[in-house]
Design a protein around this motif. Structure first.
Motif, PDB file in Angstrom:
ATOM      1  N   GLY A 156      48.046  25.105  29.520  1.00 43.16           N
ATOM      2  CA  GLY A 156      46.951  25.915  30.042  1.00 43.16           C
ATOM      3  C   GLY A 156      47.245  26.544  31.390  1.00 43.16           C
ATOM      4  N   LEU A 157      47.857  25.772  32.290  1.00 41.71           N
ATOM      5  CA  LEU A 157      48.174  26.308  33.613  1.00 41.71           C
ATOM      6  C   LEU A 157      49.222  27.404  33.516  1.00 41.71           C
ATOM      7  N   LEU A 158      50.256  27.161  32.719  1.00 42.55           N
ATOM      8  CA  LEU A 158      51.291  28.186  32.529  1.00 42.55           C
ATOM      9  C   LEU A 158      50.699  29.439  31.897  1.00 42.55           C
ATOM     10  N   LEU A 159      49.792  29.258  30.955  1.00 39.44           N
ATOM     11  CA  LEU A 159      49.140  30.407  30.329  1.00 39.44           C
ATOM     12  C   LEU A 159      48.397  31.249  31.358  1.00 39.44           C
ATOM     13  N   SER A 160      47.658  30.587  32.252  1.00 35.10           N
ATOM     14  CA  SER A 160      46.936  31.329  33.291  1.00 35.10           C
ATOM     15  C   SER A 160      47.894  32.079  34.205  1.00 35.10           C
ATOM     16  N   LEU A 161      48.998  31.441  34.569  1.00 38.51           N
ATOM     17  CA  LEU A 161      49.972  32.096  35.440  1.00 38.51           C
ATOM     18  C   LEU A 161      50.631  33.286  34.752  1.00 38.51           C
ATOM     19  N   LEU A 162      50.780  33.216  33.436  1.00 36.08           N
ATOM     20  CA  LEU A 162      51.407  34.313  32.697  1.00 36.08           C
ATOM     21  C   LEU A 162      50.491  35.525  32.582  1.00 36.08           C
ATOM     22  N   VAL A 163      49.228  35.270  32.283  1.00 33.15           N
ATOM     23  CA  VAL A 163      48.347  36.397  31.972  1.00 33.15           C
ATOM     24  C   VAL A 163      47.679  37.008  33.203  1.00 33.15           C
ATOM     25  N   LEU A 164      47.516  36.242  34.279  1.00 30.80           N
ATOM     26  CA  LEU A 164      46.818  36.782  35.454  1.00 30.80           C
ATOM     27  C   LEU A 164      47.472  38.052  36.002  1.00 30.80           C
ATOM     28  N   PRO A 165      48.807  38.113  36.165  1.00 29.91           N
ATOM     29  CA  PRO A 165      49.398  39.382  36.633  1.00 29.91           C
ATOM     30  C   PRO A 165      49.147  40.539  35.666  1.00 29.91           C
ATOM     31  N   LEU A 166      49.096  40.250  34.356  1.00 32.80           N
ATOM     32  CA  LEU A 166      48.843  41.302  33.374  1.00 32.80           C
ATOM     33  C   LEU A 166      47.389  41.749  33.380  1.00 32.80           C
ATOM     34  N   TYR A 167      46.501  40.901  33.890  1.00 33.65           N
ATOM     35  CA  TYR A 167      45.084  41.241  33.977  1.00 33.65           C
ATOM     36  C   TYR A 167      44.763  42.183  35.146  1.00 33.65           C
ATOM     37  N   VAL A 168      45.656  42.261  36.113  1.00 36.87           N
ATOM     38  CA  VAL A 168      45.339  42.975  37.354  1.00 36.87           C
ATOM     39  C   VAL A 168      44.974  44.440  37.111  1.00 36.87           C
ATOM     40  N   PRO A 169      45.748  45.236  36.323  1.00 38.22           N
ATOM     41  CA  PRO A 169      45.341  46.640  36.122  1.00 38.22           C
ATOM     42  C   PRO A 169      43.953  46.772  35.509  1.00 38.22           C
ATOM     43  N   THR A 170      43.641  45.938  34.532  1.00 37.39           N
ATOM     44  CA  THR A 170      42.310  45.993  33.918  1.00 37.39           C
ATOM     45  C   THR A 170      41.227  45.676  34.938  1.00 37.39           C
ATOM     46  N   LEU A 171      41.472  44.693  35.789  1.00 35.31           N
ATOM     47  CA  LEU A 171      40.504  44.337  36.832  1.00 35.31           C
ATOM     48  C   LEU A 171      40.303  45.494  37.806  1.00 35.31           C
ATOM     49  N   ILE A 172      41.387  46.103  38.240  1.00 34.41           N
ATOM     50  CA  ILE A 172      41.288  47.189  39.223  1.00 34.41           C
ATOM     51  C   ILE A 172      40.517  48.369  38.655  1.00 34.41           C
ATOM     52  N   PHE A 173      40.904  48.831  37.472  1.00 38.43           N
ATOM     53  CA  PHE A 173      40.262  50.017  36.897  1.00 38.43           C
ATOM     54  C   PHE A 173      38.823  49.717  36.471  1.00 38.43           C
ATOM     55  N   GLY A 174      38.574  48.517  35.934  1.00 37.20           N
ATOM     56  CA  GLY A 174      37.221  48.180  35.517  1.00 37.20           C
ATOM     57  C   GLY A 174      36.259  48.100  36.689  1.00 37.20           C
ATOM     58  N   ALA A 175      36.673  47.426  37.755  1.00 40.66           N
ATOM     59  CA  ALA A 175      35.817  47.334  38.942  1.00 40.66           C
ATOM     60  C   ALA A 175      35.608  48.696  39.587  1.00 40.66           C
ATOM     61  N   GLU A 176      36.635  49.546  39.531  1.00 39.82           N
ATOM     62  CA  GLU A 176      36.504  50.886  40.120  1.00 39.82           C
ATOM     63  C   GLU A 176      35.526  51.744  39.329  1.00 39.82           C
ATOM     64  N   VAL A 177      35.529  51.610  38.000  1.00 42.87           N
ATOM     65  CA  VAL A 177      34.549  52.337  37.188  1.00 42.87           C
ATOM     66  C   VAL A 177      33.140  51.909  37.554  1.00 42.87           C
ATOM     67  N   ALA A 178      32.912  50.595  37.667  1.00 42.55           N
ATOM     68  CA  ALA A 178      31.576  50.103  38.016  1.00 42.55           C
ATOM     69  C   ALA A 178      31.174  50.542  39.420  1.00 42.55           C
ATOM     70  N   ARG A 179      32.116  50.505  40.354  1.00 46.63           N
ATOM     71  CA  ARG A 179      31.804  50.898  41.736  1.00 46.63           C
ATOM     72  C   ARG A 179      31.452  52.377  41.823  1.00 46.63           C
ATOM     73  N   ARG A 180      32.276  53.208  41.209  1.00 46.04           N
ATOM     74  CA  ARG A 180      32.001  54.648  41.276  1.00 46.04           C
ATOM     75  C   ARG A 180      30.721  55.007  40.534  1.00 46.04           C
ATOM     76  N   GLY A 181      30.465  54.321  39.432  1.00 41.24           N
ATOM     77  CA  GLY A 181      29.218  54.573  38.719  1.00 41.24           C
ATOM     78  C   GLY A 181      28.006  54.214  39.544  1.00 41.24           C
ATOM     79  N   ALA A 182      28.090  53.112  40.296  1.00 38.41           N
ATOM     80  CA  ALA A 182      26.974  52.699  41.141  1.00 38.41           C
ATOM     81  C   ALA A 182      26.748  53.667  42.296  1.00 38.41           C
ATOM     82  N   GLU A 183      27.824  54.274  42.783  1.00 41.80           N
ATOM     83  CA  GLU A 183      27.720  55.196  43.923  1.00 41.80           C
ATOM     84  C   GLU A 183      27.567  56.646  43.500  1.00 41.80           C
TER      85      GLU A 183
END
Length: 218
Positions: A156-183
Motif C-alpha cells: 500500500g505504501l509503495l502504491l501511494s508513492l508510485l501514483v502520487l507523482p502521476l496524480y499531480v497534473p490532474t490535481l493542478i488542472f482540476g483545482a485550476e478549473v474550479a478556481r477559475r470557475g469560482a472567480e
C-alpha cells in the motif's frame, strides 16, 4: 465486463471499504480545514478549490490497494486471466468500478461540502465538472499502480508513492478549473488539459495495467 463491474461495485458497497471510507475521509478533511486555517471566509474561499481537490485525491488513494489485492488472495485474478475477456478489458472494468464507488460519490458530494469552505456559488458547478472529468484519470492511474504492486505484500505504501507523482497534473488542472470557475475567469486551457489527461489515461493505462498484471501472474 459489465458483470465484473457490477460484482466489484456490489462488493465495495457491502464491505464499505471503498464506498463509505472515501466519503468519510473527504468529509473529515473539509470539516477540519477551517479549524486549521481559521474561520475567515475570504481566506477559506481562496483555498477551497485546492482543498476540495486534494481531499478527493487522497480519498481515492484509500481504496486503491483493494482493486486487485483481494482477487489475488482468493485466486479470482488467476481465473480472470483465463477468461475470454482480454486483460485490458479487465483492467478497464476494475477502474470503472473504482470510479463508480469512489470518484462518483466524491463528485456528487463536493458541491455540498464546498459550502463549508465558502466557495463562491459559480464555482460549485465547475468544481463538480472538474471532478467528473478528472476523477476517471485518478481511478485509471490507481488501477495501473495497483497492477504494478499486486504481487507485493503490504504494498500500500509503495502504491501511494508510485501514483502520487502521476496524480499531480490532474490535481493542478482540476483545482485550476474550479478556481477559475469560482472567480469567473476563462478556464478553457486547464479544462482542455484536464480532459486530455483523462483521455490519455483511458487510451493508454488499461494496456499498461494489463502488461503489469501479466508479469505479476507469471
Amino acid at each position: 465486463m459489465i458483470r465484473l463491474i457490477l460484482r466489484d461495485v456490489t462488493l465495495a458497497v457491502r464491505a464499505g471499504g471503498g464506498f463509505g471510507l472515501g466519503l468519510a475521509f473527504y468529509l473529515i478533511v473539509v470539516v477540519l480545514t477551517p479549524f486549521a486555517i481559521g474561520p475567515e471566509s475570504g481566506q477559506l474561499s481562496r483555498i477551497a478549490p485546492g482543498i476540495l481537490w486534494l481531499g478527493a485525491l487522497l480519498a481515492c488513494l484509500l481504496s486503491l490497494d483493494r482493486i486487485f489485492a483481494l482477487d489475488r488472495e482468493d485466486g479470482t485474478l488467476e481465473l480472470l486471466a483465463t477468461a475470454p475477456v482480454p486483460m485490458e478489458g479487465i483492467a478497464l472494468a476494475k477502474a470503472v468500478a473504482h470510479w463508480l464507488t469512489t470518484g462518483l460519490p466524491l463528485t456528487l458530494s463536493a458541491p455540498i461540502l464546498a459550502v463549508l469552505l465558502n466557495l463562491p456559488a459559480p464555482g460549485h458547478v465547475w468544481l463538480a465538472a472538474s471532478l467528473a472529468i478528472g476523477t476517471p484519470a485518478l481511478s485509471l492511474i490507481g488501477t495501473f499502480g495497483a497492477a504494478l504492486t499486486v504481487g507485493l505484500r503490504r504494498g500500500g505504501l509503495l502504491l501511494s508513492l508510485l501514483v502520487l507523482p502521476l496524480y499531480v497534473p490532474t490535481l493542478i488542472f482540476g483545482a485550476e478549473v474550479a478556481r477559475r470557475g469560482a472567480e469567473g475567469m476563462d478556464l478553457s486551457a486547464p479544462l482542455i488539459l484536464l480532459a486530455a489527461v483523462s483521455a490519455g489515461s483511458v487510451a493508454l493505462l488499461p494496456f499498461a495495467a494489463s502488461a503489469a498484471l501479466r508479469v505479476n501472474l507469471r
